[in-house]
Design a protein around this motif. Structure first.
Motif, PDB file in Angstrom:
ATOM      1  N   TYR A 150       0.707  -1.278   0.199  1.00 35.89           N
ATOM      2  CA  TYR A 150       0.012   0.127   0.084  1.00 35.89           C
ATOM      3  C   TYR A 150       0.869   1.378   0.145  1.00 35.89           C
ATOM      4  CZ  TYR A 150      -3.795  -3.017   0.945  1.00 35.89           C
ATOM      5  OH  TYR A 150      -4.864  -4.026   0.987  1.00 35.89           O
ATOM      6  N   GLU A 151       1.953   1.247  -0.489  1.00 32.31           N
ATOM      7  CA  GLU A 151       2.952   2.326  -0.346  1.00 32.31           C
ATOM      8  C   GLU A 151       2.554   3.629  -1.100  1.00 32.31           C
ATOM      9  OE1 GLU A 151       6.842   2.083  -1.940  1.00 32.31           O
ATOM     10  OE2 GLU A 151       6.265   0.351  -3.110  1.00 32.31           O
ATOM     11  N   ARG A 152       1.653   3.405  -1.746  1.00 30.30           N
ATOM     12  CA  ARG A 152       1.151   4.420  -2.758  1.00 30.30           C
ATOM     13  C   ARG A 152      -0.206   5.295  -2.200  1.00 30.30           C
ATOM     14  NH1 ARG A 152       0.286   3.801  -9.093  1.00 30.30           N
ATOM     15  NH2 ARG A 152       1.433   5.469  -9.446  1.00 30.30           N
ATOM     16  N   PHE A 153      -0.751   4.429  -1.135  1.00 27.83           N
ATOM     17  CA  PHE A 153      -1.876   4.862  -0.285  1.00 27.83           C
ATOM     18  C   PHE A 153      -1.894   5.607   0.914  1.00 27.83           C
ATOM     19  CE2 PHE A 153      -5.391   2.513  -2.507  1.00 27.83           C
ATOM     20  CZ  PHE A 153      -4.644   1.834  -3.385  1.00 27.83           C
ATOM     21  N   VAL A 154      -1.015   6.734   0.701  1.00 31.39           N
ATOM     22  CA  VAL A 154      -0.858   7.560   1.910  1.00 31.39           C
ATOM     23  C   VAL A 154      -1.309   9.003   1.680  1.00 31.39           C
ATOM     24  CG1 VAL A 154       1.243   8.490   3.359  1.00 31.39           C
ATOM     25  CG2 VAL A 154       1.366   6.373   1.995  1.00 31.39           C
ATOM     26  N   PHE A 155      -2.284   9.510   2.527  1.00 38.38           N
ATOM     27  CA  PHE A 155      -2.861  10.600   2.618  1.00 38.38           C
ATOM     28  C   PHE A 155      -3.260  11.186   3.824  1.00 38.38           C
ATOM     29  CE2 PHE A 155      -5.263   6.484   2.360  1.00 38.38           C
ATOM     30  CZ  PHE A 155      -6.309   6.829   3.563  1.00 38.38           C
ATOM     31  N   GLY A 156      -2.434  11.018   4.904  1.00 34.26           N
ATOM     32  CA  GLY A 156      -2.643  11.722   6.180  1.00 34.26           C
ATOM     33  C   GLY A 156      -1.320  12.588   6.350  1.00 34.26           C
ATOM     34  N   SER A 157      -1.220  12.897   7.716  1.00 31.40           N
ATOM     35  CA  SER A 157      -0.166  13.826   8.025  1.00 31.40           C
ATOM     36  C   SER A 157       1.230  13.159   7.943  1.00 31.40           C
ATOM     37  CB  SER A 157      -0.421  14.462   9.241  1.00 31.40           C
ATOM     38  OG  SER A 157      -0.613  13.541  10.384  1.00 31.40           O
ATOM     39  N   GLU A 158       1.206  11.790   8.265  1.00 28.61           N
ATOM     40  CA  GLU A 158       2.572  11.041   8.150  1.00 28.61           C
ATOM     41  C   GLU A 158       2.898  10.393   6.767  1.00 28.61           C
ATOM     42  OE1 GLU A 158       3.572  10.087  11.771  1.00 28.61           O
ATOM     43  OE2 GLU A 158       5.399  10.145  10.416  1.00 28.61           O
ATOM     44  N   ALA A 159       4.248  10.962   6.478  1.00 24.84           N
ATOM     45  CA  ALA A 159       4.698  10.442   5.228  1.00 24.84           C
ATOM     46  C   ALA A 159       5.194   9.358   5.265  1.00 24.84           C
ATOM     47  CB  ALA A 159       5.632  11.609   4.892  1.00 24.84           C
ATOM     48  N   PHE A 160       5.324   8.532   4.063  1.00 23.69           N
ATOM     49  CA  PHE A 160       5.374   6.989   4.118  1.00 23.69           C
ATOM     50  C   PHE A 160       7.077   7.086   3.882  1.00 23.69           C
ATOM     51  CE2 PHE A 160       7.142   3.667   1.324  1.00 23.69           C
ATOM     52  CZ  PHE A 160       6.488   2.407   2.068  1.00 23.69           C
ATOM     53  N   VAL A 161       7.780   6.229   4.678  1.00 25.22           N
ATOM     54  CA  VAL A 161       8.922   6.041   4.708  1.00 25.22           C
ATOM     55  C   VAL A 161       9.163   4.462   4.402  1.00 25.22           C
ATOM     56  CG1 VAL A 161      11.443   6.291   5.921  1.00 25.22           C
ATOM     57  CG2 VAL A 161       9.578   7.827   5.997  1.00 25.22           C
ATOM     58  N   SER A 162       9.774   3.983   3.438  1.00 24.53           N
ATOM     59  CA  SER A 162      10.074   2.741   3.429  1.00 24.53           C
ATOM     60  C   SER A 162      11.029   1.962   4.414  1.00 24.53           C
ATOM     61  CB  SER A 162      10.882   2.404   1.845  1.00 24.53           C
ATOM     62  OG  SER A 162      10.935   0.955   1.881  1.00 24.53           O
ATOM     63  N   MET A 163      10.694   0.797   4.875  1.00 23.82           N
ATOM     64  CA  MET A 163      11.367  -0.024   5.867  1.00 23.82           C
ATOM     65  C   MET A 163      12.937  -0.146   5.116  1.00 23.82           C
ATOM     66  SD  MET A 163      11.267  -1.225   8.879  1.00 23.82           S
ATOM     67  CE  MET A 163      12.902  -1.391   9.744  1.00 23.82           C
ATOM     68  N   ALA A 164      13.332  -0.018   3.832  1.00 21.68           N
ATOM     69  CA  ALA A 164      14.456  -0.194   3.343  1.00 21.68           C
ATOM     70  C   ALA A 164      15.380   0.890   3.732  1.00 21.68           C
ATOM     71  CB  ALA A 164      14.182  -0.228   1.522  1.00 21.68           C
ATOM     72  N   GLU A 165      14.897   1.957   4.013  1.00 17.71           N
ATOM     73  CA  GLU A 165      15.987   3.237   4.286  1.00 17.71           C
ATOM     74  C   GLU A 165      16.838   2.618   5.750  1.00 17.71           C
ATOM     75  OE1 GLU A 165      16.747   5.698   3.149  1.00 17.71           O
ATOM     76  OE2 GLU A 165      15.181   5.979   1.796  1.00 17.71           O
ATOM     77  N   TYR A 166      16.314   1.727   6.429  1.00 18.60           N
ATOM     78  CA  TYR A 166      16.980   1.151   7.597  1.00 18.60           C
ATOM     79  C   TYR A 166      17.739  -0.259   7.731  1.00 18.60           C
ATOM     80  CZ  TYR A 166      14.494   5.213   9.245  1.00 18.60           C
ATOM     81  OH  TYR A 166      14.184   6.408   9.388  1.00 18.60           O
ATOM     82  N   ALA A 167      17.929  -0.640   6.222  1.00 20.73           N
ATOM     83  CA  ALA A 167      18.602  -1.881   5.882  1.00 20.73           C
ATOM     84  C   ALA A 167      20.100  -1.870   6.339  1.00 20.73           C
ATOM     85  CB  ALA A 167      18.348  -2.419   4.628  1.00 20.73           C
ATOM     86  N   GLU A 168      20.571  -0.893   6.535  1.00 19.93           N
ATOM     87  CA  GLU A 168      21.897  -0.633   6.946  1.00 19.93           C
ATOM     88  C   GLU A 168      21.952  -1.220   8.682  1.00 19.93           C
ATOM     89  OE1 GLU A 168      25.133   0.511   6.665  1.00 19.93           O
ATOM     90  OE2 GLU A 168      24.546   0.897   4.458  1.00 19.93           O
ATOM     91  N   ILE A 169      20.694  -1.039   9.360  1.00 17.80           N
ATOM     92  CA  ILE A 169      20.664  -1.659  10.729  1.00 17.80           C
ATOM     93  C   ILE A 169      20.351  -3.133  10.681  1.00 17.80           C
ATOM     94  CG2 ILE A 169      19.523  -1.394  12.896  1.00 17.80           C
ATOM     95  CD1 ILE A 169      18.940   1.662  11.866  1.00 17.80           C
ATOM     96  N   ALA A 170      19.438  -3.445  10.011  1.00 19.67           N
ATOM     97  CA  ALA A 170      18.913  -5.005   9.835  1.00 19.67           C
ATOM     98  C   ALA A 170      18.754  -5.219   8.453  1.00 19.67           C
ATOM     99  CB  ALA A 170      18.103  -5.174  10.988  1.00 19.67           C
ATOM    100  N   PRO A 171      18.659  -6.445   7.872  1.00 27.09           N
ATOM    101  CA  PRO A 171      18.308  -6.700   6.573  1.00 27.09           C
ATOM    102  C   PRO A 171      16.720  -6.769   6.451  1.00 27.09           C
ATOM    103  CG  PRO A 171      19.438  -8.897   7.547  1.00 27.09           C
ATOM    104  CD  PRO A 171      19.453  -7.519   8.615  1.00 27.09           C
ATOM    105  N   VAL A 172      16.435  -6.372   5.305  1.00 32.40           N
ATOM    106  CA  VAL A 172      15.068  -5.934   5.043  1.00 32.40           C
ATOM    107  C   VAL A 172      14.667  -6.525   3.826  1.00 32.40           C
ATOM    108  CG1 VAL A 172      13.307  -4.004   4.350  1.00 32.40           C
ATOM    109  CG2 VAL A 172      14.941  -3.858   6.179  1.00 32.40           C
ATOM    110  N   ILE A 173      13.360  -7.155   3.616  1.00 31.24           N
ATOM    111  CA  ILE A 173      12.796  -7.860   2.436  1.00 31.24           C
ATOM    112  C   ILE A 173      11.463  -7.116   2.191  1.00 31.24           C
ATOM    113  CG2 ILE A 173      12.132  -9.684   1.198  1.00 31.24           C
ATOM    114  CD1 ILE A 173      13.908 -11.578   2.698  1.00 31.24           C
ATOM    115  N   LYS A 174      11.431  -6.450   1.155  1.00 34.31           N
ATOM    116  CA  LYS A 174      10.134  -5.753   0.863  1.00 34.31           C
ATOM    117  C   LYS A 174       9.237  -6.655  -0.106  1.00 34.31           C
ATOM    118  CE  LYS A 174       9.147  -1.452  -1.804  1.00 34.31           C
ATOM    119  NZ  LYS A 174       8.713  -0.156  -1.119  1.00 34.31           N
TER     120      LYS A 174
END
Ligand code: PLP
Length: 416
Positions: A222-246
């Protein structure tokens, strides 16, 4: 000679398929549909499942349909796909995902699959080593749990916290994990809760995963379905910390669930997934399973490459979410803890003690279907009994009609 019928046949029901189903989403929807009153003249309004593709307001741009027609008529895409998808499709998905990230994804990290649901099947199957377990959110999307139980991957549920904007209960995650825990799942924007996780919370999730030595599976369909005050940030931004599969795909963001195209993307900057052998197993599984349809893959560069008019549909979904939230607040026996910021769902709590002859969420929804020709999903289908999940991505007029039916139902069944 022995008589034919005297011996039992050597096959029968598979026990592993009996236990996984009863509260599954499709099973519950089937029960609700069979509760409908055939003599009712009003049309059925279906707010139980999330598929607005049949409504005129959500029809995909013609250019997208033309992209597939062109790919099909070119005769270039009649062959088998390659494992993980044809190169132009993998490249297009990598470019699409890189647009909103602070770094570039390479096509080798993209695996094209036949919808996000196949992605779930693939990941769960690969993770299901003997004795392993996975941490899943409650409420959540039932396909993860049913697939895991079929694959004999033990499931441990952690709660999402309704009074904290449906954030992950990270203390529960830590308490549940042990050295057999392979992964935790987040669904962001969330089906069924309608929330979008903040940057700070995503970072904390990654830090928790690192501490526990587990990967994070991020269902971002649902990453395109964002319409409130909180912007979408992908978990992938934190893959430096722990591996992520999207996980992602066309089903929701492009209103094309019938085209069966999704993707699994690995984010593994420190080669942890690779060195552990997970990536090899993933490739071996993908070699064994079916591929996404080739001519749909052939159209992917054009579908993802151009700007469509999605923002108009998003505005409509935002409006519907707002109407739904405001109206739910006015119904005494319902409680909606937060306004939806993303996806196309919201969760409302049922105050059963204010109702006269309603046993639980399933009873509520069955009677609602029967008396009002309105289908709403009982919370149990997403793991939360005595709640309701409402899909608000429908035509505005249908939503308004549905709300008025819900109100008269509640009025009729309220304690006098
Ligand atoms: C709909 C949905 C899926 C499945 O997507 P498909 O691409 O249609 O298979 C997966 N995850 C979530 C959270 C969904 O809502």
């Amino acid at each position: 000679m022995e008589e034919k019928g005297s011996k039992q046949w050597n096959f029968g029901a598979n026990k592993a398929l009996e236990r996984s189903s009863k509260d599954g989403l499709r099973e519950v929807l089937h029960i609700l549909r069979s509760s409908l009153d055939p003599s009712e003249s009003r049309p059925v309004i279906a707010l139980g499942h999330g598929d607005p593709s049949s409504f005129p307001s959500f029809r995909i741009d013609e250019a997208t349909e033309n992209a597939v027609a062109k790919a099909l008529l070119s005769a270039k895409f009649n062959s088998y796909s390659y494992t993980s998808g044809i190169p132009i499709a993998r490249k297009a998905v990598a470019e699409y995902i890189s647009r909103d990230l602070s770094y570039k994804v390479s096509p080798e990290e993209v695996h094209v699959v036949a919808g996000c649901k196949q992605g779930i099947e693939v990941l769960i199957s690969v993770l299901a080593r003997p004795g392993a377990n996975i941490l899943l959110p409650r409420p959540g999307f039932s396909a993860y749990g049913s697939r895991a139980s079929f694959s004999q991957l033990e499931v441990r549920y952690f709660n999402l916290l309704p009074d904290k904007g449906w954030e992950v209960d990270l203390d529960a995650v830590k308490a549940l994990a042990d050295d057999k825990t392979a992964a935790m799942l987040i669904i962001n924007p969330c089906n069924p809760c309608g929330n979008v996780l903040s940057r700070q919370h995503l970072r904390k999730i990654a830090e928790t995963a690192r501490e526990l030595r587990i990967m994070v599976i991020a269902d971002e369909v649902y990453e395109r379905f964002v319409f409130g005050s909180e912007a979408f940030v992908s978990m992938a931004e934190y893959a430096e910390i722990a591996p992520v599969i999207k996980l992602g795909g066309l089903s929701k963001g492009w209103f094309l669930p019938g085209w069966r195209l999704g993707w699994i993307v690995t984010f593994d900057p420190h080669h942890i997934l690779k060195q552990s052998g997970f990536v090899r197993s993933l490739n071996n599984y993908l070699n064994m399973t079916t591929d996404a349809v080739t001519f749909i893959q052939g159209a992917i560069p054009e579908i993802l490459g151009k700007e469509d008019r999605f923002y108009m549909k998003l505005e409509l979904i935002r409006e519907c979410g707002e109407i739904c939230y405001e109206e739910m607040k006015k119904i005494p026996c319902l409680n909606c803890p937060s306004k939806p910021q993303g996806s196309m769902f919201l969760m409302v709590r049922l105050k059963l003690w204010l109702l006269e002859d309603i046993r639980d969420d399933l009873d509520f929804c069955c009677k609602l279907a029967k008396e009002e020709s309105l289908i709403i999903l009982p919370g149990r289908a997403v793991g939360l009994k005595n709640w309701l999940r409402i899909t608000f991505a429908v035509e505005v007029q249908s939503l308004r009609d549905a709300i008025s039916r819900l109100k008269s139902f509640v009025h009729r069944h309220s304690l006098k």
